[in-house]
Structure formats: structure tokens, C-alpha cells
Design a protein around this motif. Structure first.
Motif, PDB file in Angstrom:
ATOM      1  N   VAL A 221       0.851  -1.184   0.000  1.00 16.57           N
ATOM      2  CA  VAL A 221       0.000   0.000   0.000  1.00 16.57           C
ATOM      3  C   VAL A 221       0.892   1.240   0.000  1.00 16.57           C
ATOM      4  CG1 VAL A 221      -0.130   0.125   2.535  1.00 16.57           C
ATOM      5  CG2 VAL A 221      -1.975   1.112   1.155  1.00 16.57           C
ATOM      6  N   ILE A 222       0.395   2.309  -0.603  1.00 13.98           N
ATOM      7  CA  ILE A 222       1.005   3.631  -0.466  1.00 13.98           C
ATOM      8  C   ILE A 222       0.330   4.307   0.718  1.00 13.98           C
ATOM      9  CG2 ILE A 222       1.423   5.867  -1.535  1.00 13.98           C
ATOM     10  CD1 ILE A 222       1.238   4.470  -4.254  1.00 13.98           C
ATOM     11  N   LEU A 223       1.094   4.599   1.754  1.00 11.11           N
ATOM     12  CA  LEU A 223       0.563   5.211   2.965  1.00 11.11           C
ATOM     13  C   LEU A 223       0.357   6.714   2.765  1.00 11.11           C
ATOM     14  CD1 LEU A 223       2.803   3.349   5.562  1.00 11.11           C
ATOM     15  CD2 LEU A 223       0.397   2.883   5.025  1.00 11.11           C
ATOM     16  N   GLY A 224      -0.166   7.370   3.807  1.00  7.46           N
ATOM     17  CA  GLY A 224      -0.265   8.820   3.828  1.00  7.46           C
ATOM     18  C   GLY A 224      -1.673   9.353   3.648  1.00  7.46           C
TER      19      GLY A 224
ATOM     20  N   SER B 107      -6.992  17.609   3.170  1.00  2.00           N
ATOM     21  CA  SER B 107      -7.973  16.531   3.101  1.00  2.00           C
ATOM     22  C   SER B 107      -8.164  15.858   4.441  1.00  2.00           C
ATOM     23  CB  SER B 107      -7.503  15.496   2.073  1.00  2.00           C
ATOM     24  OG  SER B 107      -8.331  14.351   2.085  1.00  2.00           O
ATOM     25  N   ALA B 108      -9.364  15.296   4.626  1.00  4.14           N
ATOM     26  CA  ALA B 108      -9.599  14.339   5.701  1.00  4.14           C
ATOM     27  C   ALA B 108      -8.979  13.007   5.313  1.00  4.14           C
ATOM     28  CB  ALA B 108     -11.091  14.189   5.952  1.00  4.14           C
ATOM     29  N   ALA B 109      -8.935  12.087   6.255  1.00  2.00           N
ATOM     30  CA  ALA B 109      -8.363  10.765   6.001  1.00  2.00           C
ATOM     31  C   ALA B 109      -9.389   9.801   5.426  1.00  2.00           C
ATOM     32  CB  ALA B 109      -7.792  10.190   7.294  1.00  2.00           C
ATOM     33  N   PHE B 110     -10.621  10.244   5.291  1.00  2.00           N
ATOM     34  CA  PHE B 110     -11.701   9.345   4.881  1.00  2.00           C
ATOM     35  C   PHE B 110     -12.739  10.116   4.087  1.00  2.00           C
ATOM     36  CE2 PHE B 110     -12.986  11.367   8.783  1.00  2.00           C
ATOM     37  CZ  PHE B 110     -14.334  11.643   8.601  1.00  2.00           C
ATOM     38  N   SER B 111     -13.547   9.373   3.353  1.00  3.13           N
ATOM     39  CA  SER B 111     -14.698   9.919   2.656  1.00  3.13           C
ATOM     40  C   SER B 111     -15.948   9.281   3.249  1.00  3.13           C
ATOM     41  CB  SER B 111     -14.609   9.618   1.158  1.00  3.13           C
ATOM     42  OG  SER B 111     -15.806   9.976   0.488  1.00  3.13           O
ATOM     43  N   GLN B 112     -16.838  10.095   3.765  1.00  2.00           N
ATOM     44  CA  GLN B 112     -18.057   9.592   4.387  1.00  2.00           C
ATOM     45  C   GLN B 112     -19.097   9.238   3.321  1.00  2.00           C
ATOM     46  OE1 GLN B 112     -16.896  12.695   4.662  1.00  2.00           O
ATOM     47  NE2 GLN B 112     -18.527  14.168   4.189  1.00  2.00           N
ATOM     48  N   CYS B 113     -20.097   8.452   3.715  1.00  2.00           N
ATOM     49  CA  CYS B 113     -21.112   8.004   2.748  1.00  2.00           C
ATOM     50  C   CYS B 113     -22.157   9.067   2.459  1.00  2.00           C
ATOM     51  CB  CYS B 113     -21.762   6.717   3.228  1.00  2.00           C
ATOM     52  SG  CYS B 113     -22.929   6.927   4.608  1.00  2.00           S
ATOM     53  N   ASP B 114     -22.352  10.010   3.406  1.00  2.00           N
ATOM     54  CA  ASP B 114     -23.362  11.069   3.288  1.00  2.00           C
ATOM     55  C   ASP B 114     -24.792  10.537   3.238  1.00  2.00           C
ATOM     56  OD1 ASP B 114     -21.607  13.260   3.351  1.00  2.00           O
ATOM     57  OD2 ASP B 114     -21.201  13.085   1.208  1.00  2.00           O
ATOM     58  N   ALA B 115     -24.985   9.267   3.641  1.00  2.00           N
ATOM     59  CA  ALA B 115     -26.321   8.678   3.568  1.00  2.00           C
ATOM     60  C   ALA B 115     -26.793   8.074   4.881  1.00  2.00           C
ATOM     61  CB  ALA B 115     -26.363   7.602   2.477  1.00  2.00           C
TER      62      ALA B 115
ATOM     63  N   ASN C 233     -17.712  12.024  11.098  1.00  2.00           N
ATOM     64  CA  ASN C 233     -16.609  11.272  11.709  1.00  2.00           C
ATOM     65  C   ASN C 233     -17.058   9.916  12.240  1.00  2.00           C
ATOM     66  OD1 ASN C 233     -18.054  12.954  13.631  1.00  2.00           O
ATOM     67  ND2 ASN C 233     -16.586  12.251  15.178  1.00  2.00           N
ATOM     68  N   LEU C 234     -18.353   9.741  12.430  1.00  4.18           N
ATOM     69  CA  LEU C 234     -18.905   8.489  12.944  1.00  4.18           C
ATOM     70  C   LEU C 234     -19.564   7.659  11.841  1.00  4.18           C
ATOM     71  CD1 LEU C 234     -20.458   9.787  16.289  1.00  4.18           C
ATOM     72  CD2 LEU C 234     -18.152   8.918  15.870  1.00  4.18           C
ATOM     73  N   CYS C 235     -19.390   8.042  10.606  1.00  4.14           N
ATOM     74  CA  CYS C 235     -19.970   7.310   9.484  1.00  4.14           C
ATOM     75  C   CYS C 235     -19.513   5.857   9.523  1.00  4.14           C
ATOM     76  CB  CYS C 235     -19.543   7.957   8.161  1.00  4.14           C
ATOM     77  SG  CYS C 235     -20.057   7.049   6.688  1.00  4.14           S
ATOM     78  N   ARG C 236     -20.470   4.963   9.479  1.00  4.17           N
ATOM     79  CA  ARG C 236     -20.157   3.526   9.530  1.00  4.17           C
ATOM     80  C   ARG C 236     -19.812   2.957   8.159  1.00  4.17           C
ATOM     81  NH1 ARG C 236     -18.161   2.866  13.980  1.00  4.17           N
ATOM     82  NH2 ARG C 236     -17.717   5.020  13.414  1.00  4.17           N
ATOM     83  N   ASN C 237     -19.998   3.745   7.118  1.00  8.09           N
ATOM     84  CA  ASN C 237     -19.739   3.259   5.762  1.00  8.09           C
ATOM     85  C   ASN C 237     -18.627   4.033   5.087  1.00  8.09           C
ATOM     86  OD1 ASN C 237     -22.105   1.479   5.912  1.00  8.09           O
ATOM     87  ND2 ASN C 237     -23.303   3.361   5.732  1.00  8.09           N
ATOM     88  N   ARG C 238     -17.789   4.704   5.874  1.00  8.68           N
ATOM     89  CA  ARG C 238     -16.760   5.545   5.274  1.00  8.68           C
ATOM     90  C   ARG C 238     -15.704   4.702   4.557  1.00  8.68           C
ATOM     91  NH1 ARG C 238     -15.224   6.157  10.976  1.00  8.68           N
ATOM     92  NH2 ARG C 238     -13.174   5.203  11.310  1.00  8.68           N
ATOM     93  N   ALA C 239     -15.108   5.321   3.548  1.00  8.15           N
ATOM     94  CA  ALA C 239     -13.970   4.730   2.838  1.00  8.15           C
ATOM     95  C   ALA C 239     -12.711   5.441   3.307  1.00  8.15           C
ATOM     96  CB  ALA C 239     -14.147   4.889   1.331  1.00  8.15           C
ATOM     97  N   ASN C 240     -11.667   4.682   3.593  1.00 12.71           N
ATOM     98  CA  ASN C 240     -10.449   5.234   4.165  1.00 12.71           C
ATOM     99  C   ASN C 240      -9.301   5.213   3.168  1.00 12.71           C
ATOM    100  OD1 ASN C 240     -11.290   5.546   7.079  1.00 12.71           O
ATOM    101  ND2 ASN C 240     -11.698   3.371   6.787  1.00 12.71           N
ATOM    102  N   LEU C 241      -8.565   6.321   3.114  1.00 11.43           N
ATOM    103  CA  LEU C 241      -7.326   6.334   2.340  1.00 11.43           C
ATOM    104  C   LEU C 241      -6.389   5.221   2.842  1.00 11.43           C
ATOM    105  CD1 LEU C 241      -6.333  10.081   1.838  1.00 11.43           C
ATOM    106  CD2 LEU C 241      -6.458   8.352   0.052  1.00 11.43           C
ATOM    107  N   CYS C 242      -5.599   4.691   1.940  1.00 11.92           N
ATOM    108  CA  CYS C 242      -4.621   3.638   2.259  1.00 11.92           C
ATOM    109  C   CYS C 242      -5.295   2.316   2.605  1.00 11.92           C
ATOM    110  CB  CYS C 242      -3.679   4.034   3.391  1.00 11.92           C
ATOM    111  SG  CYS C 242      -3.090   5.715   3.328  1.00 11.92           S
ATOM    112  N   HIS C 243      -6.463   2.080   2.063  1.00  5.48           N
ATOM    113  CA  HIS C 243      -7.174   0.836   2.362  1.00  5.48           C
ATOM    114  C   HIS C 243      -8.032   0.434   1.168  1.00  5.48           C
ATOM    115  CE1 HIS C 243     -10.526  -1.481   4.500  1.00  5.48           C
ATOM    116  NE2 HIS C 243      -9.444  -2.229   4.618  1.00  5.48           N
ATOM    117  N   ALA C 244      -8.152  -0.864   0.975  1.00 10.27           N
ATOM    118  CA  ALA C 244      -9.029  -1.437  -0.052  1.00 10.27           C
ATOM    119  C   ALA C 244      -8.706  -0.887  -1.444  1.00 10.27           C
ATOM    120  CB  ALA C 244     -10.496  -1.194   0.306  1.00 10.27           C
ATOM    121  N   GLY C 245      -7.417  -0.752  -1.732  1.00 10.76           N
ATOM    122  CA  GLY C 245      -6.988  -0.327  -3.050  1.00 10.76           C
ATOM    123  C   GLY C 245      -6.912   1.166  -3.281  1.00 10.76           C
ATOM    124  N   TRP C 246      -7.275   1.960  -2.284  1.00  8.03           N
ATOM    125  CA  TRP C 246      -7.207   3.426  -2.411  1.00  8.03           C
ATOM    126  C   TRP C 246      -5.854   3.879  -1.861  1.00  8.03           C
ATOM    127  CZ3 TRP C 246     -11.325   7.168   0.091  1.00  8.03           C
ATOM    128  CH2 TRP C 246     -11.127   8.463  -0.410  1.00  8.03           C
TER     129      TRP C 246
END
Length: 373
Positions: free
Chosen positions: A63-66, A91-99, A109-122
Motif C-alpha cells: 500500500v502507499i501510505l499517507g 484533506s480528511a483521512a476518509f470519505s463519508q457516505c453522506d447517507a 466522523n462516525l460514518c459507519r460506511n466511510r472509505a479510508n485512504l490507504c485501504h481497499a486499493g485506495w
């Protein structure tokens, strides 16, 4: 990047536990709601170190960190409306689902469906370019320097923790842990008018940084009993205690130093379960809250402080290194007391001539070819 830019870029890739290689990789392609950002500076976070060491709960190599970054927008996707090429951003470290329900009430910050940088191919920002989603990206004024812009994310986390304190401003505050997050709590607490603030950690170097950033006193945990030392500074106990360290006894120490009826805010993550003596929490009427990440409101306030010059986070930084020396994050294994925030600079910016803050040991510097050893 297509016909208007390079197709390949330099990146520091974590290929296996404790092994980072500086190599050429493809420039990522932004989707319709994404931005391609040229990285100007990127900080090394504790979660990056945990992934490097193999202790992160879900991030794994390769993975590319950061995720602490400042950069300039190169391209935007077809549905992006709030940004344009040339904009300076962080940037934040994550993208929330907004749903989900937390997102709908503003607690992204409490989004249960957020996508995180440096994870799952991002892939993250230890590279010349990174892809960000529009809902995680924040506009920076052009005159905010790159390193400070990269620190907006950890500064927002400290502010979020401080905003959880009720009945502010307290007269007496203690921060247990003087790493980056503990010190961003200090910066936010000082900016919001908190009274006496003390910090605790190991070694004099961390004390020097804490004092430069506004601490009234510092307790070196190596010098003796922390609880007794803090009692000498605040005989009635602290009104508020921030836990920004994950060592074994930190929660019991927080309970012992906080006055009856006081508040404890835990902003640290822990690498394994911790025990705590609950009877003191009950008998002293203590309240304990837990702070996770940050929100757009926190980013907006931090960016406003930076743009007005009302805070200067430069003293957080002890090392500015070229991206090609990303493997030097191993410094945290060998001399953790002397190492604060490490900032990595991409090839075109890594020959910075800026000077380290007065009163601190000179920053460790280097070129793309080789660091002085």
C-alpha cells in the motif's frame, strides 16, 4: 494522467512489514466525483507507523501510505463542482457516505460506511499524486504554507477532542501524551482560552516542543511518579484530562489526576485491550468521553486559524525529508522521544531551504539522492 500530464509518478510503497520501496507507479485516474491532487507535503501519522509496523487493525501492505496532505488540484472529475485546477487543498483521512444516520446529523466522523485512504486499493499521499473525493477535500488559502496545510488534518482532530469539553474554559487541563495529537489538543485548548495546561510524556525534547506550543508546564514521566508530579502542579486535580497516549496505565492515571466531577477525553487509539479501575470513575463522579477523527466544522475552524496566522504549528515538525527517504520513518523505532512530526516532500519540493524553529534541534534534512547519516 493522459495526454495533459505524466502517466507515471514516484511513490513510497510499503511492500511488506517495515519495508518501503521508492518506485515508479501509475498516476491514479480520478473518477467523476474525485480530484487528482499533486502532493506538496504529506505528514507521517501514527496510523501510518502502525501499518508500517504491522499492528494496524485493517491496513496491510502492499500500500502507499499517507493521508495528512497539502497539494494543488491538477484535474477534477465531471461532477466535481467545488474545486478547480490550481486550487490549494488539504484533506480528511476518509470519505463519508453522506447517507447514514450519523452523516445526516453532521457527525461524518462516525460514518459507519466511510472509505479510508490507504485501504481497499485506495492509495495514499506518500506519492507525487493522490486521488481524493470531493466530500473529503477542503480549500486552503494560497498563502498557507505547504507543511501547515498538511497539518490541518491532525489539528482538526485535536480541535474536535477539545470541543467535546463541557463548561469551558476550564481552569486546569492536563494532556497525557505529547505526540502530535496530544500537542494539537494543546494548540486547540490554548486557542480556545483554556487556563493552565500541562503536558506529560517521556524525555526533554517533547517537553521543549510542548512549551513552544503553549504548555505552562511539562512532566517528564521518566523523572518519577506522574500522579505525584501533577498533584504538585494542580493540587485540586485537573478539570479536564486529555488521553493522547496508549500506554498501559494511562486510563488509571487519568482518573487519578482528574478532580471529582471532572472530565476525561480519550483521543488515543490502543493497540490492545486496557484495564481500568472503574470504582474511581464512579466514586469521583468523573465523566469520560471518546473522540474520533473530526468533522467539516473542525476543518473550517482550523483552516481559518491558519489563514489568519492565529496558530503556528511549525514546532510540531522535527523532520522534513524527501519522499525518497520515506523509509526513515523507522526513526520512530530508534529515537521516538526526539522525533515529532515527520513531513515528506515530493521530488520537486524536497530541497527546501526553510529553517527549523528556533530553540529546537535542527531538523533532519536530505536530498533525493541521500540523507546525511
Amino acid at each position: 494522467m493522459g495526454v495533459n500530464g505524466p502517466r507515471r509518478m514516484k511513490a513510497a510503497v510499503l511492500v511488506s512489514e517495515r519495508s518501503i520501496e521508492y518506485r515508479d507507479v501509475d498516476v491514479p485516474e480520478p473518477g467523476e466525483n474525485e480530484l487528482l491532487v499533486r502532493v506538496h507535503a504529506t505528514g507521517v501519522c501514527g496510523s501510518d507507523l502502525a501499518t508500517y509496523r504491522g499492528t494496524h487493525p485493517y491496513k496491510r501492505p502492499p500500500v502507499i501510505l499517507g493521508h495528512e496532505l497539502c497539494g494543488v488540484v491538477e484535474r477534477v472529475g465531471t461532477t466535481v463542482a467545488g474545486f478547480a485546477p490550481g486550487d490549494k487543498v488539504c484533506s480528511a483521512a476518509f470519505s463519508q457516505c453522506d447517507a447514514c444516520a450519523p452523516c445526516h446529523r453532521g457527525a461524518v466522523n462516525l460514518c459507519r460506511n466511510r472509505a479510508n485512504l490507504c485501504h481497499a486499493g485506495w492509495e495514499g499521499s506518500f506519492a507525487e499524486y493522490v486521488v481524493l473525493r470531493e466530500n473529503m477535500t477542503y480549500l486552503l488559502p494560497p498563502d498557507v504554507d505547504d507543511a501547515s496545510g498538511a497539518l490541518a488534518e491532525p489539528l482538526s482532530i485535536g480541535l474536535h477532542a477539545v470541543r467535546l469539553v463541557e463548561n469551558t474554559p476550564p481552569a486546569s487541563t492536563v494532556v497525557l501524551g505529547s505526540g502530535t495529537i496530544g500537542l494539537t489538543c494543546l494548540i486547540a485548548a490554548r486557542k480556545l482560552g483554556f487556563g493552565s495546561i500541562g503536558c506529560v510524556d517521556l524525555g526533554p525534547a517533547k517537553g521543549a516542543r510542548a512549551r513552544r506550543l503553549g504548555a505552562d508546564y511539562y512532566v517528564d514521566a521518566r523523572a518519577g511518579n506522574v500522579v505525584k508530579a501533577l498533584a504538585a502542579q494542580a493540587p485540586e486535580g485537573s478539570d479536564v484530562t486529555f488521553v493522547a497516549s496508549g500506554h498501559d496505565t494511562v486510563l488509571d492515571e487519568a482518573c487519578a489526576i482528574t478532580r471529582p466531577g471532572g472530565q476525561i477525553v480519550v483521543v488515543s487509539y490502543f493497540d490492545r485491550p486496557r484495564k481500568i479501575e472503574l470504582n474511581r470513575l464512579v466514586s469521583h463522579g468523573l465523566s469520560m468521553r471518546f473522540s474520533a477523527l473530526s468533522t467539516p466544522r473542525d476543518f473550517a475552524e482550523v483552516i481559518d486559524w491558519l489563514s489568519r496566522g492565529e496558530i503556528d504549528p511549525a514546532s510540531l515538525i522535527t523532520h522534513r525529508l524527501p519522499l525518497s527517504a520515506a523509509h526513515e520513518i523507522s526513526l520512530m523505532d530508534h529515537a521516538p522521544e526526539d522525533v515529532g512530526k515527520i513531513v515528506l516532500l515530493p521530488p520537486s519540493l524536497s530541497r527546501s531551504t526553510s529553517k527549523p524553529p528556533a530553540g529546537l534541534a535542527p531538523e533532519r534534512r536530505g536530498t533525493d539522492e541521500q540523507l546525511d547519516r
